[in-house]
Design a protein around this motif. Structure first.
Motif, short mmCIF file in Angstrom:
data_model
loop_
_atom_site.label_atom_id
_atom_site.label_comp_id
_atom_site.label_asym_id
_atom_site.label_seq_id
_atom_site.Cartn_x
_atom_site.Cartn_y
_atom_site.Cartn_z
N GLY A 15 50.72 95.92 143.39
CA GLY A 15 51.02 94.79 142.15
C GLY A 15 52.22 96.24 141.20
O GLY A 15 52.88 96.89 140.69
N SER A 16 51.97 96.63 140.29
CA SER A 16 51.47 98.22 139.56
C SER A 16 53.12 99.14 140.02
O SER A 16 53.76 99.12 139.53
N ALA A 17 52.82 99.75 141.63
CA ALA A 17 53.61 100.75 142.44
C ALA A 17 54.66 99.56 142.45
O ALA A 17 55.67 99.92 142.50
N SER A 37 43.20 94.49 130.40
CA SER A 37 42.15 95.85 130.48
C SER A 37 41.61 95.89 131.46
O SER A 37 41.72 94.75 132.58
N VAL A 38 41.58 96.84 133.17
CA VAL A 38 41.20 97.00 134.62
C VAL A 38 40.28 97.13 134.37
O VAL A 38 39.70 97.75 134.29
N PRO A 39 39.57 96.38 135.21
CA PRO A 39 38.05 96.07 135.30
C PRO A 39 37.02 97.49 136.22
O PRO A 39 37.94 98.41 136.89
N VAL A 101 44.45 103.13 138.92
CA VAL A 101 45.15 102.17 138.66
C VAL A 101 45.36 101.52 137.34
O VAL A 101 46.41 101.32 137.21
N ALA A 102 44.23 101.80 136.27
CA ALA A 102 45.26 101.85 134.71
C ALA A 102 46.10 103.03 135.06
O ALA A 102 46.78 102.52 133.69
N GLY A 103 46.17 104.26 135.11
CA GLY A 103 47.04 105.23 135.29
C GLY A 103 48.18 104.39 135.73
O GLY A 103 49.57 104.53 135.16
#
Length: 393
Positions: A15-17, A37-39, A101-103
């Motif tokens: 989704g972020s990409a 936040s990403v778990p 993923v957070a990045g």
């Protein structure tokens, strides 16, 4: 297709990409994500193509900071005695999943609208698009909706109905242990013995190790986590005395248990809604294809929407590009795991024969239709990898 408004459900890697790519091609992007936040999770493999796709996003520094070169692998097997061989992991890298993923989530452009802490509760087609209802009662209309909300996708359930027809389960369980221990010489171990498949990989911090087992585990079995940890510790010990430190650590921690599940759908789109990543086609954590598939989906979908005149054609082009790669990965991964965890010789030979036929039948299509095509200078996919590297979905 002329860019309009798009709702992306889920701010994981896919989704972020997708938000990054679609914003750059002119779409008015809204992202809804229930978690701020990403778990924390496990490891994610980045093969050469995944790294190249991250590079096109300008994420080379993120890849370096959140991952390390994948170590040399010791492969072990044998019924009565342990046999061993070694091989190189090539240019692959192992990333700490939640850091990566957070990045990527942080890379979503500031022009995108972020609805963090909200959940999608309803989707309704209208004459010109889709109306989304969120759990706070608010409603918004969008030209397109992209479901990137994982294996338990809300978008898939709302648009395609109950999950059961689309989920492939073979009775295997994944048993995850994150332990403070070192692997021998900081190498990885991939093993198959006594009906259990093991992947034991050091984290970028080599003092931490992920031990992941795939085995038959009936529902209700090993209700006491300590019993399961003790059993798994003994199985690790039997792979070689050089793993005693890992085995001792496994015995002291409670495991995380998940079930082998693949998402196998006849189509990934309906109307103005489309699925990407695990929501569309989860392969399996042991395949090592999760990051590759997520980044591939985001890139190809954005490219298809940019080059096709209508969303129907764009969704069809996206699926035509990606599906052969996913089909080969799913078939290869499931058959290999079913083979190495099945003790009966006749059943194992039958399973292997089916797997070889499926893999061979998929290779020509994969090579000609997908492997030679590029988006933005990046190959659309690399060869499928079957159960050879560890990731977390």
């Amino acid at each position: 297709m002329r860019p309009g408004s798009v709702l992306i459900v889920g701010a994981g890697l896919a989704g972020s990409a997708a938000a990054w790519h679609l914003d750059r091609t002119g779409w008015q992007v809204t992202v809804v994500e229930p978690t701020a936040s990403v778990p924390e999770s496990f490891l994610l493999q980045l093969d050469e193509t995944a790294q190249a796709m991250m590079s096109t996003m300008g994420a080379d520094d993120l890849v370096r900071s959140s991952s390390a070169p994948s170590p040399r692998v010791s492969m072990r097997w044998g019924k009565n005695r342990v046999r061993r061989t070694h091989f190189s992991s090539g240019d692959m890298r192992l990333a700490v999943r939640h850091e990566l993923v957070a990045g990527v989530r942080d890379m979503i452009p500031g022009t995108a609208i972020m609805k963090i802490g909200l959940r999608l509760s309803a989707l309704d087609h209208t004459a010109w698009g889709l109306t989304a209802t969120f759990d706070d009662g608010s409603r918004e209309s969008y030209d397109l909706v992209v479901g990137a909300d994982g294996i338990g996708s809300t978008v898939r359930r709302l648009m395609f109905g109950p999950d059961q027809p689309y989920l492939y389960r073979n009775g295997l369980a994944h048993i995850w242990f994150k332990v403070r221990a070192r692997t021998p010489a900081d190498t990885a171990v991939v093993a198959s013995r006594h009906g259990v498949a093991w992947q034991i990989y050091p984290y970028p911090d080599p003092r931490t190790t992920l031990a992941l087992a795939a085995m038959e585990l009936p529902d209700g079995a090993h209700k006491d986590p300590g019993d399961l940890s003790a059993r798994c510790a003994q199985l690790v010990r039997e792979l070689g005395h050089d793993l005693d430190e890992v085995a001792d650590a496994v015995a002291t921690v409670d495991p995380y248990i998940s079930r082998f599940t693949q998402v196998r759908m006849p189509t990934w789109s309906t109307g103005r809604a489309v699925l990407i990543g695990d929501a569309a086609h989860c392969v399996d954590p042991l395949s090592g294809l999760g990051a590759h598939a997520s980044l591939l989906d985001a890139s190809v979908l954005a490219h298809s929407l940019q080059t096709q005149s209508h969303h129907h054609g764009a969704f069809a082009a996206y699926e035509t590009h990606v599906r052969p790669f996913i089909r080969a990965g799913q078939n290869t991964t499931s058959r290999i795991l079913e083979y190495v965890t099945t003790p009966q010789d006749v059943t194992r030979r039958r399973t292997l024969a089916h797997g070889l036929r499926e893999a061979v039948s998929g290779v020509p299509t994969l090579a000609t239709r997908v492997g030679r095509q590029r988006v933005g200078g990046t190959p659309l996919c690399a060869r499928p990898v079957g159960a050879a590297a560890v990731t977390a979905s």
